[in-house]
Enzyme design. Structure first.
Site, PDB file in Angstrom:
ATOM      1  N   HIS A 305       0.846  -1.191   0.000  1.00 57.26           N
ATOM      2  CA  HIS A 305       0.000   0.000   0.000  1.00 57.26           C
ATOM      3  C   HIS A 305       0.878   1.235   0.000  1.00 57.26           C
ATOM      4  CE1 HIS A 305      -3.173   2.817   1.164  1.00 57.26           C
ATOM      5  NE2 HIS A 305      -4.017   1.884   0.751  1.00 57.26           N
ATOM      6  N   ASP A 362      -7.986  -5.330   0.064  1.00 53.10           N
ATOM      7  CA  ASP A 362      -8.433  -6.205  -1.026  1.00 53.10           C
ATOM      8  C   ASP A 362      -8.029  -7.667  -0.845  1.00 53.10           C
ATOM      9  OD1 ASP A 362      -7.615  -3.403  -2.948  1.00 53.10           O
ATOM     10  OD2 ASP A 362      -9.642  -4.181  -2.632  1.00 53.10           O
TER      11      ASP A 362
HETATM   12  C1  SDX Z   1      -6.309   0.107  -2.819  1.00 48.82           C
HETATM   13  O1  SDX Z   1      -4.539   4.614  -1.989  1.00 48.82           O
HETATM   14  C2  SDX Z   1      -5.429   3.987  -1.352  1.00 48.82           C
HETATM   15  O2  SDX Z   1      -5.823   4.350  -0.247  1.00 48.82           O
HETATM   16  C3  SDX Z   1      -6.014   2.805  -2.060  1.00 48.82           C
HETATM   17  C4  SDX Z   1      -7.020   1.962  -1.284  1.00 48.82           C
HETATM   18  C5  SDX Z   1      -8.282   2.726  -1.012  1.00 48.82           C
HETATM   19  O3  SDX Z   1      -8.993   2.351  -0.066  1.00 48.82           O
HETATM   20  O4  SDX Z   1      -8.621   3.644  -1.805  1.00 48.82           O
HETATM   21  O5  SDX Z   1      -6.461   1.530  -0.088  1.00 48.82           O
HETATM   22  C6  SDX Z   1      -7.452   0.731  -2.103  1.00 48.82           C
HETATM   23  O6  SDX Z   1      -6.072   0.445  -3.938  1.00 48.82           O
HETATM   24  C7  SDX Z   1      -5.433  -0.857  -2.069  1.00 48.82           C
HETATM   25  C8  SDX Z   1      -4.215  -1.321  -2.918  1.00 48.82           C
HETATM   26  C9  SDX Z   1      -4.702  -2.409  -3.875  1.00 48.82           C
HETATM   27  N1  SDX Z   1      -3.613  -2.780  -4.842  1.00 48.82           N
HETATM   28  C10 SDX Z   1      -3.001  -3.954  -4.740  1.00 48.82           C
HETATM   29  O7  SDX Z   1      -3.157  -4.763  -3.832  1.00 48.82           O
HETATM   30  C11 SDX Z   1      -2.074  -4.242  -5.905  1.00 48.82           C
HETATM   31  C12 SDX Z   1      -0.745  -4.812  -5.391  1.00 48.82           C
HETATM   32  N2  SDX Z   1      -0.047  -3.737  -4.699  1.00 48.82           N
HETATM   33  C13 SDX Z   1       0.948  -2.974  -5.432  1.00 48.82           C
HETATM   34  O8  SDX Z   1       0.635  -2.777  -6.767  1.00 48.82           O
HETATM   35  C14 SDX Z   1       1.412  -1.735  -4.660  1.00 48.82           C
HETATM   36  O9  SDX Z   1       1.646  -2.127  -3.386  1.00 48.82           O
HETATM   37  C15 SDX Z   1       0.515  -0.506  -4.627  1.00 48.82           C
HETATM   38  C16 SDX Z   1       0.121  -0.061  -5.990  1.00 48.82           C
HETATM   39  C17 SDX Z   1      -0.703  -0.766  -3.822  1.00 48.82           C
HETATM   40  C18 SDX Z   1       1.327   0.608  -3.972  1.00 48.82           C
HETATM   41  O10 SDX Z   1       2.367   0.872  -4.809  1.00 48.82           O
HETATM   42  P1  SDX Z   1       3.414   2.070  -4.476  1.00 48.82           P
HETATM   43  O11 SDX Z   1       3.035   2.802  -3.267  1.00 48.82           O
HETATM   44  O12 SDX Z   1       3.629   2.842  -5.722  1.00 48.82           O
HETATM   45  O13 SDX Z   1       4.683   1.281  -4.054  1.00 48.82           O
HETATM   46  P2  SDX Z   1       5.729   0.711  -5.054  1.00 48.82           P
HETATM   47  O14 SDX Z   1       5.036   0.103  -6.226  1.00 48.82           O
HETATM   48  O15 SDX Z   1       6.754   1.755  -5.286  1.00 48.82           O
HETATM   49  O16 SDX Z   1       6.318  -0.494  -4.193  1.00 48.82           O
HETATM   50  C19 SDX Z   1       7.382  -0.254  -3.317  1.00 48.82           C
HETATM   51  C20 SDX Z   1       8.237  -1.508  -3.481  1.00 48.82           C
HETATM   52  C21 SDX Z   1       8.576  -1.799  -4.949  1.00 48.82           C
HETATM   53  O17 SDX Z   1       9.823  -2.480  -4.929  1.00 48.82           O
HETATM   54  P3  SDX Z   1      11.167  -1.584  -5.301  1.00 48.82           P
HETATM   55  O18 SDX Z   1      10.929  -0.975  -6.654  1.00 48.82           O
HETATM   56  O19 SDX Z   1      11.270  -0.551  -4.203  1.00 48.82           O
HETATM   57  O20 SDX Z   1      12.295  -2.580  -5.292  1.00 48.82           O
HETATM   58  O21 SDX Z   1       7.485  -2.655  -3.031  1.00 48.82           O
HETATM   59  C22 SDX Z   1       7.294  -3.537  -4.113  1.00 48.82           C
HETATM   60  C23 SDX Z   1       7.526  -2.769  -5.395  1.00 48.82           C
HETATM   61  O22 SDX Z   1       7.987  -3.639  -6.437  1.00 48.82           O
HETATM   62  N3  SDX Z   1       5.903  -3.975  -4.043  1.00 48.82           N
HETATM   63  C24 SDX Z   1       5.480  -5.220  -4.214  1.00 48.82           C
HETATM   64  C25 SDX Z   1       4.098  -5.180  -4.005  1.00 48.82           C
HETATM   65  N4  SDX Z   1       3.718  -3.937  -3.734  1.00 48.82           N
HETATM   66  C26 SDX Z   1       4.839  -3.186  -3.753  1.00 48.82           C
HETATM   67  N5  SDX Z   1       6.152  -6.347  -4.531  1.00 48.82           N
HETATM   68  C27 SDX Z   1       5.388  -7.471  -4.637  1.00 48.82           C
HETATM   69  N6  SDX Z   1       4.028  -7.520  -4.450  1.00 48.82           N
HETATM   70  C28 SDX Z   1       3.368  -6.387  -4.134  1.00 48.82           C
HETATM   71  N7  SDX Z   1       2.061  -6.430  -3.967  1.00 48.82           N
END
Ligand code: SDX
Length: 427
Positions: A305, A362
């Site tokens: 998140h 989720d």
């Molecule tokens: C919702 O914003 C909100 O409040 C949203 C929400 C709401 O109520 O409105 O809470 C609802 O959207 C919840 C989130 C649902 N999405 C997912 O579950 C999809 C999987 N999650 C990821 O796509 C990610 O965690 C996000 C999109 C939710 C957040 O992404 P960020 O904040 O842009 O973080 P990032 O992608 O920069 O990740 C930081 C690191 C990265 O690694 P590095 O590049 O630093 O090496 O963490 C890794 C990412 O690759 N990472 C993950 C991961 N999520 C982040 N690696 C593996 N699996 C994951 N799920």
């Protein structure tokens, strides 16, 4: 004079005001930065940028805290109702018994949609994704209800807000009915908000529909958990669309479009599909390795998140609700065990620990919704149904702000500098 932040840029040193909220990080007010320095800030994903002032929802991502108008989500989920949370978000305070009764009556009396709206569905293929249908039909609401689109009139804003909160369950149920080829079921004003939605979705004209109290309660709680969440992507979309003075119904359609993405509200659908792909717990290590592999676009859906670097408090309640629904429906789903095991293994893995990745709202929701009988494609529709109150509350807060301006970000330009056109004959 409040706190100041000193910034030295381009040989100039300027002081920028530091603003304090009631709780949470201070903000550096950069509204005069460009005029004083000729420079913009740069924050494409808004990872360090506050877009507005708001009094609706506060999240402490490090502590896993979520407050709506100061009330913790766990207490609201346990003791409140979705319509009471709607009243709280819209009005700022918990309602008295009389105020709640009046609000519930108002919402109930807006649950029907204009009869001509039904004809919009027949233009879609039956196998259209219901979020595509929601984008289209909710957007079409902007062609109706012209008595509640003067956004400068707080009364009309309030009516539009009530209509949206009331009609989303009806439209969501219609989208489901259309996909399964069953007739639309009209709202039943004798039922609760959640009970009415369940009947419109799963009821059929050929027989009585009995609302199961435990499922009704779980549905209502799931709506509460999705009601609002600060300045997430879809809420920011609604605010930006609304900042131009656009039709409120069209603004909500824009929010639905943004929510659909798998990185946002679409994650609940993607998460259950992922759990189905994983299948049994013995396959989990392979998927965890894929999630950690930079060269593999696969991510654990329902994990991670932007704000929560601790357990999403909504996921805690959601996990508890799985058990309640399973008990009420006397069902089980082996995917729940797979999800529990996946959470256990991921949370003990250094990659997830270092990056502070936890289950989010989720991760467990799809297991509950599937047990209740919703197809996977409907999961994000339910998210949109519940988030509508957050969108309209945030929209009202923005429109009602006397300092409100149209949102118009700038950029870092890296394209070609000025050059002369070359006639075709010379190329
Ligand atoms: C919702 O914003 C909100 O409040 C949203 C929400 C709401 O109520 O409105 O809470 C609802 O959207 C919840 C989130 C649902 N999405 C997912 O579950 C999809 C999987 N999650 C990821 O796509 C990610 O965690 C996000 C999109 C939710 C957040 O992404 P960020 O904040 O842009 O973080 P990032 O992608 O920069 O990740 C930081 C690191 C990265 O690694 P590095 O590049 O630093 O090496 O963490 C890794 C990412 O690759 N990472 C993950 C991961 N999520 C982040 N690696 C593996 N699996 C994951 N799920």
């Amino acid at each position: 004079m409040g706190d100041q932040a000193k910034l030295s840029v381009g040989g100039k040193e300027i002081d920028l005001p530091v603003l304090k909220g009631s709780v949470g990080p201070d903000v550096i007010d950069i509204r005069k930065l460009y005029a004083q320095t000729g420079a913009f800030t740069y924050d494409p994903g808004f990872t360090s940028t506050g877009s507005c002032e708001s009094a609706l929802t506060y999240i402490d991502g490090d502590e896993g805290v979520l407050l709506h108008r100061g009330y913790p989500i766990g207490q609201l989920a346990e003791q409140s109702s979705f319509l009471e949370v709607c009243y709280l978000l819209l009005n700022g305070e918990l309602p008295s018994q009389a105020e709640l009764g009046k609000f519930e009556h108002t919402i109930t009396r807006h649950t029907m949609v204009h009869e001509q709206l039904s004809s919009f569905f027949s233009g879609f293929r039956r196998d259209a994704h219901p979020m595509a249908v929601m984008c289209g039909v909710v957007g079409a609401l902007s062609a109706f209800y012209h008595d509640s689109t003067d956004i400068s009139d707080p009364v009309q804003r309030r009516i539009a807000s009530h209509r949206l909160i009331a009609k989303m369950p009806t439209i969501a149920a219609m989208a489901y009915k259309y996909s399964v080829g069953q007739p639309f079921v009209y709202p039943d004003n004798k039922l609760s908000y959640a009970g009415n939605f369940l009947k419109m979705t799963f009821g059929v004209p050929a027989e009585e529909y009995e609302v199961i109290p435990a499922v009704e309660k779980a549905m209502d709680r799931i709506f509460i958990l999705h009601a609002d969440h600060e300045q997430n992507a879809s809420t920011s979309t609604v605010r930006l669309a609304g900042s131009s003075g656009a039709n409120p119904f069209a603004c909500i359609a824009a929010g639905i479009a943004c929510l659909w993405g798998p990185a946002h509200g679409g994650a609940n659908e993607a998460c259950l599909n992922m759990l189905r792909e994983i299948g049994t717990p013995d396959k989990i290590p392979h998927f965890i390795e894929r999630a950690k592999d930079k060269n593999d676009p696969f991510r654990l859906m329902g994990f991670g998140h932007r704000v929560y670097k601790n357990y999403d408090p909504r996921a805690t309640v959601m996990q508890q609700t799985v058990r309640e629904v399973f008990d009420a429906l006397k069902v089980n789903d082996p995917l729940f065990e797979t999800a529990l095991r996946l959470e256990e293994l991921a949370r003990s893995d250094p990659y997830f620990i270092e990056k502070k990745l936890f289950p989010n709202v989720d991760f467990y929701s799809g297991i509950i919704l599937s047990a209740i009988g919703f197809p996977t494609e409907m999961f994000t529709v339910l998210f949109a149904l519940a988030r509508t109150v957050g969108w309209v509350a945030q929209w009202n807060e923005m429109i009602g702000d006397p300092g409100q301006k149209i949102g118009r970000p700038r950029q870092l330009y890296t394209g070609p500098t000025e050059r002369d056109y070359v006639p075709l004959s010379a190329r």
